[in-house]
Design a protein around this motif. Structure first.
Motif, short mmCIF file in Angstrom:
data_model
loop_
_atom_site.label_atom_id
_atom_site.label_comp_id
_atom_site.label_asym_id
_atom_site.label_seq_id
_atom_site.Cartn_x
_atom_site.Cartn_y
_atom_site.Cartn_z
N PRO A 45 24.73 3.18 62.74
CA PRO A 45 25.79 3.34 63.76
C PRO A 45 26.82 4.41 63.43
O PRO A 45 27.56 4.83 64.32
CB PRO A 45 26.44 1.94 63.81
CG PRO A 45 26.15 1.35 62.47
CD PRO A 45 24.80 1.87 62.08
N GLN A 88 23.34 -3.44 62.55
CA GLN A 88 24.35 -2.83 63.40
C GLN A 88 23.78 -1.66 64.23
O GLN A 88 24.53 -0.96 64.90
CB GLN A 88 25.54 -2.37 62.56
CG GLN A 88 26.26 -3.54 61.89
CD GLN A 88 27.63 -3.16 61.40
OE1 GLN A 88 28.39 -2.49 62.11
NE2 GLN A 88 27.98 -3.59 60.21
N ARG A 116 22.29 -0.11 67.31
CA ARG A 116 22.34 -0.48 68.72
C ARG A 116 21.16 0.13 69.46
O ARG A 116 20.98 1.36 69.47
CB ARG A 116 23.66 0.01 69.35
CG ARG A 116 24.88 -0.68 68.74
CD ARG A 116 24.92 -2.16 69.14
NE ARG A 116 26.04 -2.83 68.48
CZ ARG A 116 25.91 -3.63 67.45
NH1 ARG A 116 24.71 -3.84 66.94
NH2 ARG A 116 26.95 -4.24 66.93
N ASP A 141 21.62 -6.43 67.78
CA ASP A 141 20.56 -5.99 68.69
C ASP A 141 19.25 -5.79 67.94
O ASP A 141 18.17 -5.84 68.54
CB ASP A 141 20.96 -4.65 69.34
CG ASP A 141 22.13 -4.82 70.28
OD1 ASP A 141 22.42 -5.97 70.67
OD2 ASP A 141 22.78 -3.81 70.62
N TYR A 142 19.35 -5.56 66.64
CA TYR A 142 18.16 -5.17 65.87
C TYR A 142 18.25 -5.73 64.47
O TYR A 142 19.34 -5.90 63.91
CB TYR A 142 18.06 -3.64 65.83
CG TYR A 142 16.87 -3.12 65.07
CD1 TYR A 142 15.61 -3.08 65.66
CD2 TYR A 142 17.00 -2.66 63.77
CE1 TYR A 142 14.52 -2.60 64.96
CE2 TYR A 142 15.92 -2.17 63.07
CZ TYR A 142 14.68 -2.15 63.67
OH TYR A 142 13.59 -1.68 62.98
N LYS A 167 18.96 1.36 72.55
CA LYS A 167 19.24 1.95 73.86
C LYS A 167 18.46 1.19 74.93
O LYS A 167 17.29 0.87 74.79
CB LYS A 167 18.83 3.42 73.86
CG LYS A 167 19.63 4.28 72.88
CD LYS A 167 19.16 5.71 72.92
CE LYS A 167 19.95 6.57 71.95
NZ LYS A 167 19.49 7.98 71.96
N ASN A 168 19.16 0.93 76.03
CA ASN A 168 18.51 0.22 77.15
C ASN A 168 17.63 1.17 77.95
O ASN A 168 17.93 2.33 78.09
CB ASN A 168 19.57 -0.39 78.04
CG ASN A 168 20.37 -1.46 77.32
OD1 ASN A 168 19.83 -2.18 76.49
ND2 ASN A 168 21.67 -1.57 77.66
#
Length: 401
Positions: free
Chosen positions: A333, A396, A398, A32-33, A400-401
């Motif tokens: 993470p 790794q 993640r 994701d990043y 946030k939406n």
């Protein structure tokens, strides 16, 4: 398409699929990043370091090695190899190689002991092991091994960190490579850096702050008393060479023709640079006047050629690198990733601060290089390995939406 081409293509596809199946658990395919900001500042620091290394070392390399590119080429080749290492480590799941951390930690300590037995003495210090034309400094491996090992140990005993036993165990694990580095390689600066990494990682993991504040205050007070006693009762030539360094630090101008020569030349370089410096390549102190100008003292040449402005730019780059490591530590993470990032942060921060403090005579002289900028292949290789690990942790994170 010919039959041969079809068979060859089929073999290639099968080979690629086999590699994917073998390494699939190791490689983080989806991310994701990715911290491109950290990657950019790493490349900027290395490119700036190569530029300053050539400017600083060209004259001496031509005089001693008959090639002005001698130091530059060696550092550049190691930089290219290190980029490959960064690329590999940045896509590997850092959890997968944690099972190798204990053997790595043990091997690093064994190599520190071996340095005393089979190491080659260079400039009065036996800190390198030579394998043919390749030299290797085990103390640099010890830094990385200590960071990874302590992170694993703290995760294992984490819920007990509010007591005394668990922090003592972690401190002991960090004390071993620190003590070995000092005893077997006589490298006090690296020993202090490993000790500092240990203290900072325990500090972050420990739920209480007060004990560390008290400990820091006690260390500062003890150091002040020790310096005062040495200054009042001893003179240069008495006691160990470390006592001599403290006396020279207090009054370098009194020993400028002897033990204070290097630091005085460094201060002359810094003072003569002004705000914008003499211009790139125009240093006079690097022309045989300042010993180790391409190593420990390269920051003084930066100040002479690029002035206070150049020194501020370098400081800002390091500050931004440390900020990105803090970001990774905060958003990792899991606790393991956070602690590894904290350890890398501590290493870079301590080494930068110590080097700049030595060059400006804020602390007694000790041999510590400026990360990514000073000449040194082993140092650069393991620093870049740490950066690859940090980038691997960042992949790794993640979002946030």
């Amino acid at each position: 398409m010919s039959e041969w081409m079809k068979k060859t293509k089929k073999k290639i596809v099968l080979w690629v699929d086999t590699i994917k199946d073998t390494l699939g658990d190791w490689i983080v395919v989806k991310a994701d990043y990715y911290d491109y900001n950290l990657l950019l500042v790493i490349i900027l620091l290395n490119c700036f370091g190569l530029l300053m290394l050539y400017s600083t070392s060209a004259y001496r390399a031509q005089a001693d090695m008959e090639s002005d590119m001698f130091y530059f080429k060696k550092q550049f080749l190691i930089f290219l190899g290190s980029l490959v290492l960064v690329a590999v480590l940045s896509v590997v799941d850092y959890h997968k190689y944690m099972k190798w951390v204990v053997p790595l930690y043990i091997a690093s300590n064994v190599l520190l002991v071996a340095t005393k037995l089979i190491g080659r003495e260079v400039n009065g210090a036996k800190r390198w092991i030579y394998i043919g034309p390749i030299s290797f400094q085990p103390a640099e491996l010890a830094k990385l091994a200590t960071i990874l090992f302590l992170a694993v140990v703290i995760v294992k005993v984490g819920y007990l960190m509010d007591g005394l036993k668990a922090p003592a165990i972690v401190m002991a694990c960090g004390a071993v490579p620190s003590l070995f580095t000092y005893v077997f390689t006589k490298n006090l600066s690296t020993a202090l850096i490993i000790a500092g990494i240990t203290v900072m990682m325990v500090f972050v993991a420990h739920p209480k702050t007060a004990p560390f504040v008290g400990f820091a205050a006690a260390v500062v007070a003890l150091a002040a008393v020790l310096v005062a006693v040495i200054a009042a009762t001893m003179d240069v030539g008495e006691g160990t060479f470390r006592i001599t360094r403290i006396l020279v630090w207090l009054n370098p101008e009194n020993y400028m023709s002897g033990d204070g020569y290097q630091i005085m030349q460094a201060l002359y370089a810094i003072g003569s640079g002004g705000f914008f410096g003499k211009g790139l390549g125009n240093s006079t102190q690097k022309l045989q006047a300042l010993p180790e100008s391409q190593n420990d003292m390269i920051f003084s040449i930066i100040c002479e050629e690029l002035g206070l402005f150049g020194a501020l730019i370098v400081t800002i780059l390091f500050a931004f690198l440390l900020y990105r490591l803090m970001f990774i530590a905060k958003n990792a993470p899991d606790l393991l990733g956070s602690l590894i990032a904290v350890g890398i942060f501590a290493h870079i921060a301590l080494q930068v601060v110590l080097n700049m403090a030595v060059v400006t005579n804020a602390i007694p002289t000790t041999g510590v290089t400026l990360p990514f900028i000073s000449y040194g292949g082993t140092s650069l290789l393991f620093l870049m390995a740490e950066m690859g690990i940090a980038l691997g942790i960042s992949r790794q994170i993640r979002l946030k939406n």
